[in-house]
Design a protein around this motif. Structure first.
Motif, PDB file in Angstrom:
ATOM      1  N   UNK A 137       1.043  -1.109   0.152  1.00  0.00           N
ATOM      2  CA  UNK A 137       0.002   0.068  -0.040  1.00  0.00           C
ATOM      3  C   UNK A 137       0.753   1.300   0.108  1.00  0.00           C
ATOM      4  N   UNK A 138       0.474   2.312  -0.768  1.00  0.00           N
ATOM      5  CA  UNK A 138       1.071   3.638  -0.657  1.00  0.00           C
ATOM      6  C   UNK A 138       2.934   3.478  -0.842  1.00  0.00           C
ATOM      7  N   UNK A 139       3.041   2.874  -1.872  1.00  0.00           N
ATOM      8  CA  UNK A 139       4.411   2.445  -2.162  1.00  0.00           C
ATOM      9  C   UNK A 139       4.933   3.091  -3.530  1.00  0.00           C
ATOM     10  N   UNK A 140       3.957   3.641  -4.292  1.00  0.00           N
ATOM     11  CA  UNK A 140       4.373   3.975  -5.779  1.00  0.00           C
ATOM     12  C   UNK A 140       4.057   5.482  -5.875  1.00  0.00           C
ATOM     13  N   UNK A 141       5.168   6.193  -6.631  1.00  0.00           N
ATOM     14  CA  UNK A 141       4.768   7.534  -6.905  1.00  0.00           C
ATOM     15  C   UNK A 141       3.879   7.800  -8.269  1.00  0.00           C
ATOM     16  N   UNK A 142       4.035   6.702  -9.239  1.00  0.00           N
ATOM     17  CA  UNK A 142       3.355   6.776 -10.585  1.00  0.00           C
ATOM     18  C   UNK A 142       3.026   5.414 -11.140  1.00  0.00           C
ATOM     19  N   UNK A 143       1.912   5.457 -11.540  1.00  0.00           N
ATOM     20  CA  UNK A 143       1.423   4.040 -12.270  1.00  0.00           C
ATOM     21  C   UNK A 143       1.333   4.409 -13.820  1.00  0.00           C
ATOM     22  N   UNK A 144       1.703   3.754 -14.713  1.00  0.00           N
ATOM     23  CA  UNK A 144       1.576   4.135 -16.167  1.00  0.00           C
ATOM     24  C   UNK A 144       1.040   2.665 -16.784  1.00  0.00           C
ATOM     25  N   UNK A 145       0.700   2.664 -17.997  1.00  0.00           N
ATOM     26  CA  UNK A 145       0.220   1.524 -18.642  1.00  0.00           C
ATOM     27  C   UNK A 145      -0.011   1.935 -20.147  1.00  0.00           C
ATOM     28  N   UNK A 146       0.229   1.046 -21.014  1.00  0.00           N
ATOM     29  CA  UNK A 146       0.041   1.369 -22.289  1.00  0.00           C
ATOM     30  C   UNK A 146      -0.849   0.184 -23.128  1.00  0.00           C
ATOM     31  N   UNK A 147      -1.997   0.582 -23.248  1.00  0.00           N
ATOM     32  CA  UNK A 147      -2.981  -0.133 -24.138  1.00  0.00           C
ATOM     33  C   UNK A 147      -3.322  -1.627 -23.545  1.00  0.00           C
ATOM     34  N   UNK A 148      -3.412  -1.671 -22.059  1.00  0.00           N
ATOM     35  CA  UNK A 148      -3.703  -2.912 -21.511  1.00  0.00           C
ATOM     36  C   UNK A 148      -5.008  -2.707 -20.545  1.00  0.00           C
ATOM     37  N   UNK A 149      -5.197  -1.747 -19.917  1.00  0.00           N
ATOM     38  CA  UNK A 149      -6.242  -1.657 -18.854  1.00  0.00           C
ATOM     39  C   UNK A 149      -7.717  -2.018 -19.690  1.00  0.00           C
TER      40      UNK A 149
END
Length: 313
Positions: A137-149
């Motif tokens: 929990x609460x361990x990441x600054x930014x989440x990215x994704x590329x044509x997957x969600x």
């Protein structure tokens, strides 16, 4: 994600991971450049990290900073993870999540043969689904994704999981495909095979509402204006997220209730039965892609979008 859909998606991506697609092929490189990658970016990473599966360049819009932790959902061969690793530097960390063993193996091989010499020492890859992240929990600054969600049947579970792992004030910067309007039945059979990511895409407003319901603020879903017809440049895949299936594969995917293919979700029963049909064999384009593109413009119905959101402090 239902077991049946998960199995078929894993088969598709396992196939493309072993296909040999890379930036060394002109069509694959052209797809990446059409969706915002520069020639310099593509030269800076292993060629095999790019397989022409993108619908945007989330690293370019994520405003990554030195020392941050960034997570890529559906990391594939590591394209965006490696670019993010350069941005966050040695004090930061870039983490790839993918549910396909072949993709994880490929990404780890790519990490060991960094284009400019020496292995990446600030990247890691984990085998997991994007709705159950192996992160604190609460361990990441930014989440990215590329044509997957768009491939996840339970997108709300994905949004909640992203909110869980982000730090307060953390952000989401995603490239994806969303629907501008329902696909007509006469187009759907071929168009969905051509742009495989449309099979699970949701309308732009539904995407925005889902993020708000998951607790995000400052949500924006912006049409990038990119031309989805760029995928026709790659000969042995049927769309951005839809590498060809092996001979003998099922002729249609089971459909989640939230999918554009599902009856009651804006689609007819005929569409639901056919829209997710994969190509019949490796290296083939389903329904003669070039002929399709001469008759229809998929951009009229779907869009490559940039998605932004912030977890409140």
């Amino acid at each position: 994600m239902s077991n049946s859909i998960e199995h078929l998606v894993r088969e598709r991506y396992g196939s493309v991971a072993k296909s040999g697609l890379s930036s060394e092929q002109g069509g694959v490189r052209a797809v990446a450049e059409a969706f915002g990658y520069t020639a310099e970016e593509l030269e800076s990473i292993p060629a095999e990290a790019n397989m022409g599966l993108s619908c945007g360049n989330p690293v370019a819009t994520a405003t990554l900073r030195e020392g941050e932790v960034v997570v890529d959902l559906g990391s594939g061969g590591g394209l965006d993870v490696f670019l993010a690793a350069e941005r966050v530097g040695p004090k930061g960390r870039a983490v790839g999540i993918d549910m396909t063993p072949e993709m994880i193996e490929l990404a780890r091989r790519n990490a060991a043969k960094r284009a400019e010499g020496g292995a990446y020492d600030n990247v890691e890859f984990h085998l997991a689904t994007i709705d159950r992240l192996p992160l604190a929990d609460s361990s990441v600054d930014c989440v990215i994704s590329n044509c997957v969600i768009n491939l996840a049947p339970d997108k709300q579970a994905v949004f909640r999981e992203v909110a869980r792992v982000l730090k307060p004030g953390g952000r989401l910067a995603v490239s994806d495909i969303a629907l501008k309007r329902p696909l007509p039945p006469e187009v759907s059979r071929d168009a969905l095979a051509y742009v495989g990511c449309i099979a699970g895409a949701i309308p732009v407003e539904e995407y925005r509402r889902g993020l708000l319901e998951a607790g995000f603020a400052e949500v924006a879903v912006v049409d990038s204006g990119a031309d989805l017809n760029a995928y026709s440049k790659v000969e042995n895949q049927s769309g951005c997220c839809s590498p060809s299936m092996a001979e003998g594969a099922p002729k249609s995917l089971p459909v989640a209730a939230s999918s554009c293919c599902a009856p009651g979700g804006g689609a007819t029963a005929e569409l639901a039965a056919s829209c997710c049909a994969p190509a019949s064999g490796e290296g083939e384009l389903h329904g003669d892609l070039r002929e399709l593109l001469s008759r229809y413009d998929v951009n009229d119905y779907a869009a490559s979008v940039k998605v932004f959101a912030v977890k409140p402090r």
